[in-house]
Design an enzyme around this catalytic site. Structure first.
Site, PDB file in Angstrom:
ATOM      1  N   ASP A 162       3.397  13.735 -18.877  1.00  0.00           N
ATOM      2  CA  ASP A 162       2.151  14.287 -17.847  1.00  0.00           C
ATOM      3  C   ASP A 162       1.949  13.172 -16.877  1.00  0.00           C
ATOM      4  O   ASP A 162       1.941  11.826 -17.112  1.00  0.00           O
ATOM      5  CB  ASP A 162       0.870  14.563 -18.954  1.00  0.00           C
ATOM      6  CG  ASP A 162      -0.329  14.945 -18.046  1.00  0.00           C
ATOM      7  OD1 ASP A 162      -0.312  15.942 -17.410  1.00  0.00           O
ATOM      8  OD2 ASP A 162      -1.176  13.950 -17.939  1.00  0.00           O
TER       9      ASP A 162
ATOM     10  N   GLU B 125       6.236  15.205 -15.196  1.00  0.00           N
ATOM     11  CA  GLU B 125       5.499  15.942 -14.024  1.00  0.00           C
ATOM     12  C   GLU B 125       5.461  15.013 -12.772  1.00  0.00           C
ATOM     13  O   GLU B 125       4.838  14.003 -13.029  1.00  0.00           O
ATOM     14  CB  GLU B 125       4.227  16.436 -14.708  1.00  0.00           C
ATOM     15  CG  GLU B 125       3.146  16.743 -13.717  1.00  0.00           C
ATOM     16  CD  GLU B 125       1.925  17.002 -14.324  1.00  0.00           C
ATOM     17  OE1 GLU B 125       1.308  18.139 -13.897  1.00  0.00           O
ATOM     18  OE2 GLU B 125       1.325  16.223 -14.942  1.00  0.00           O
TER      19      GLU B 125
END
Length: 717
Positions: free
Chosen positions: A343, A379
């Protein structure tokens, strides 16, 4: 209680069969107490007198799995200097393998008075705190062997432990929403019948429920609020929280592996749940604030935040890097997971202020003999300056391709865009990944994910409908690149509903036949809706859960067939980029065609108007040998795409590309598609289908009408 010196490594609580070694890093601490709790929550404090290289440690004979514990760290409390030691707060072990309980948001968890932030709050937090738990490292893996699917053969399914399983009638009610539910045969059967090779679980590291959500009767459903980087989230365990969740997680991984499904974890190493300078003191803040967090240079009481959550971990500190690498290795070696999706990975590259692909974190991953061998998915952005880094991560890394998502959404909603970018994305995004030696599978292709509309909502709403979140519609992305197909939200209009079904099939077809690694969002294959909510991060309820009582069976069947089509034909999942080279017959590996059957020329690519497009994929010109050295050959296909609002006549190209063509797939008329069922198994010759192949085969120069907003796939021969 008998206390031995123990060792400074490994960090955390390590049970060896005779007792448990405890080790905690803190450079700022003046002294540390290990706090043990019995079944009645009576606390026993033991000073840790041994210290080596800023690690405080001890070995306690006869302390066994299930023992609950925490730490109290004594040292300076000077927020204006960036130090926040507070022995009145019971602190979690950053290396805890299991965590019991949850934060109840008592004022005791905060080191300051709510009415006067400059005043200390020395109330004991232990009665309100989560407890670390000693775990048993032994587990019967039953000769578990991770599947290790090559990237180009991978189909990823992004899922939420609770969201996927909470309403499934085949899952026993008492285990719904847990690791055991993911491992249940009905869930695994769904994944295998769909053709999924890897499940990507949204955060399962121990996380914290935000106080402002709890106060509104909501929760941190998504879980991007980690407090324990080694501990599986306790609320997802069905049998207990004092280590049982660890065994249940391992059993889930073992069962998924038996079904040949890899397990990828969505991990949040960029920040913690302690929030900004007004957050609670739960672990890292009280252990060594300056070592764990990035603080503002000229305002040490504040945190430098590139994550939008209040804090960011200090990626240039060796102890932070050690924590992350130890955590990653633990999940691979002890929990047997097969990869990670990072993330806000751009934050991990910020040793100082800028994003640096040569930062220490990537160096450590590159040389690590364990972590470097599993799937690594970034990401590739954060909310800091220069944070959008799609295409800029190092070799060995793959990336969520946000540019793929955006162009595919624009293409199918009819937004004027130049076709050149669409062609780049469909063919594997070589403009992003080829120059640094990566392959098409560096691109994790997706059109929908947890963050945003579901696929059904993408074709049903122009505007987000986030009132349920209680933020006056101010949360969530407002520019969704969506199109409601003629009516906003729910409707009974049969024409609109027909178009929406076709658009869902268009998106799925494009996604699954693009070069790269496709990722499906859980429930998209079932027609799942969140009723227009594009930010269901706080909705742990029917709004966000997969509704198994309303399954679009036709869409599910279509999706599984296209996944199978991809699996059966290497031409849709090439290991190397297209080159434009020709085979021994003078046929290129890929050809881009106008509707009149002629090759696309320079002027054709430059226009921003929506244009129909044909794509020829040469199955006999797959570059390079197969994974075992064999030469790969496949059938050749012609993909006809019409995103416009009017039917388009395509002239089938001349005989150089193919003399005859047989329909394989038509998103406008699933029932009449003769070859969808058979194409997954056919490799050469005419395919069996609902109709006589001779009656539907067309030859070069024939016209094929592709109706508005639809896709046709033809096989040569």
């Amino acid at each position: 209680m008998e206390v031995w010196p123990g060792t400074a490594y490994p960090l955390g609580a390590t049970y060896d069969g005779a007792g448990t070694n405890f080790a905690l890093f803190s450079e700022v601490a003046e002294s540390v107490e290990l706090c043990l709790f019995d079944d009645d929550d009576v606390e026993t404090r033991l000073p840790l007198t041994e210290r080596n290289a800023f690690v405080w440690h001890a070995f306690l004979p006869r302390i066994s799995p299930g023992q609950r514990y925490g730490f109290r760290v004594y040292g300076p409390y000077e927020p204006e200097q960036g130090v926040r030691c507070d022995p009145s707060k019971l602190l979690l072990d950053p290396y805890a393998k299991a965590i019991e309980g949850e934060v109840d948001w008592s004022p005791a968890s905060f080191s300051y008075d709510f009415d006067d932030h400059d005043k200390r709050n020395t109330e004991d937090s232990a009665p309100h705190a989560m407890k670390s738990v000693v775990t048993n490292p032994y587990f019967d893996w039953q000769e578990d062997r991770p599947p290790r699917h090559p990237y180009h053969e991978t189909v990823i399914y992004e899922a939420h432990v609770r969201g996927l399983t909470m309403t499934h009638p085949g899952v026993p009610e008492e285990i719904r929403g847990t690791y055991a539910a993911i491992a249940h045969p009905v869930i695994i059967d769904h994944l295998t019948s769909l053709g999924i090779t890897a499940i990507e679980l949204m955060p399962v590291h121990q996380f914290v429920q935000d106080s402002h959500l709890v106060d509104r009767g909501l929760s941190n459903y998504w879980g991007y609020n980690t407090i324990g980087f080694f501990a599986p989230h306790n609320a997802y365990g069905s049998t207990g929280q004092t280590g049982e969740q660890v065994l249940e997680f391992k059993a889930m991984v073992r069962e998924l592996h038996r079904a040949d499904i890899e397990v990828i974890l969505d991990v949040v190493y960029n920040h913690t749940a302690e929030g900004n300078h007004l957050g609670p003191t739960l672990a890292f803040r009280g252990i060594d604030n300056q070592s764990y967090y990035r603080i503002v240079d000229d305002e040490p009481q504040h945190y430098y935040d590139t994550t939008g959550t209040g804090n960011t971990l200090l990626m240039r500190n060796p102890h932070v890097l050690q924590l992350i690498m130890d955590s990653l290795r633990y999940w691979v070696t002890e929990m047997h997971v097969d990869g990670f999706r990072f993330d806000l990975a751009a934050s991990l590259a910020r040793q100082f202020h800028e994003v640096d692909r040569l930062s220490a974190f990537f160096d450590l991953v590159q040389q690590d003999p364990v972590v470097s061998q599993v799937k690594l998915i970034a990401e590739p952005w954060d909310v800091g300056p220069g944070g959008y880094q799609v295409g800029n991560f190092p070799p060995r890394w793959t990336e969520w391709n946000g540019k793929y998502r955006d162009i595919m959404r624009d293409f199918w909603r009819g937004e004027p865009r130049q076709l050149g970018e669409f062609a780049n994305r469909l063919s594997g995004s070589s403009d992003l990944y080829e120059s640094d030696g990566r392959a098409p599978y560096a691109s994790i292709n997706f059109v929908t994910a947890h963050d945003g509309f579901t696929l059904r909502d993408l074709v049903s709403y122009n505007d987000k409908q986030n009132d349920a979140n209680g933020e006056d519609g101010n949360d969530g992305e407002s520019h969704n690149r969506s199109w409601n197909s003629g009516a906003e939200g729910e409707t009974d209009d049969p024409d609109v509903l027909s178009l929406r079904r076709r658009q869902q099939r268009n998106v799925l077809t494009t996604l699954l036949l693009s070069q790269g690694v496709p990722m499906l969002l859980h429930g998209d294959e079932l027609g799942r809706t969140q009723r227009g909510n594009n930010n269901a991060y706080c909705q742990d309820n029917e709004l966000a859960w997969v509704d198994w009582s309303h399954v679009d069976e036709e869409l599910l069947d279509f999706t599984s067939r296209v996944v199978a089509l991809r699996a059966a034909h290497p031409v849709f999942r090439r290991r190397l980029f297209f080159t434009g080279d020709t085979d021994s017959f003078g046929v290129p590996d890929i050809a881009w065609l106008r509707p009149d059957g002629e090759p696309m020329a320079g002027d054709d690519w430059g226009t921003a108007s929506v244009r129909a497009l044909g794509v020829f994929l040469n199955g006999q010109a797959i570059t390079g040998p197969g994974p075992r050295g064999e030469q790969v050959e496949d059938e050749s296909f012609l993909l006809l795409l019409n995103p416009g609002g009017e039917a388009m006549d395509f002239t089938l190209p001349d005989g150089q590309l193919g003399n005859s063509w047989t329909p394989v797939l038509d998103t406008a008329d699933v029932a009449a598609t003769p070859d969808v069922a058979a194409a997954v198994a056919v490799t050469g010759g005419a395919a069996a289908g609902a109709n006589d192949p001779e009656s539907i085969r067309q030859v070069a120069g024939d016209t094929r009408t592709v109706i508005a907003h639809s896709t046709v796939l033809l096989r040569r021969g």
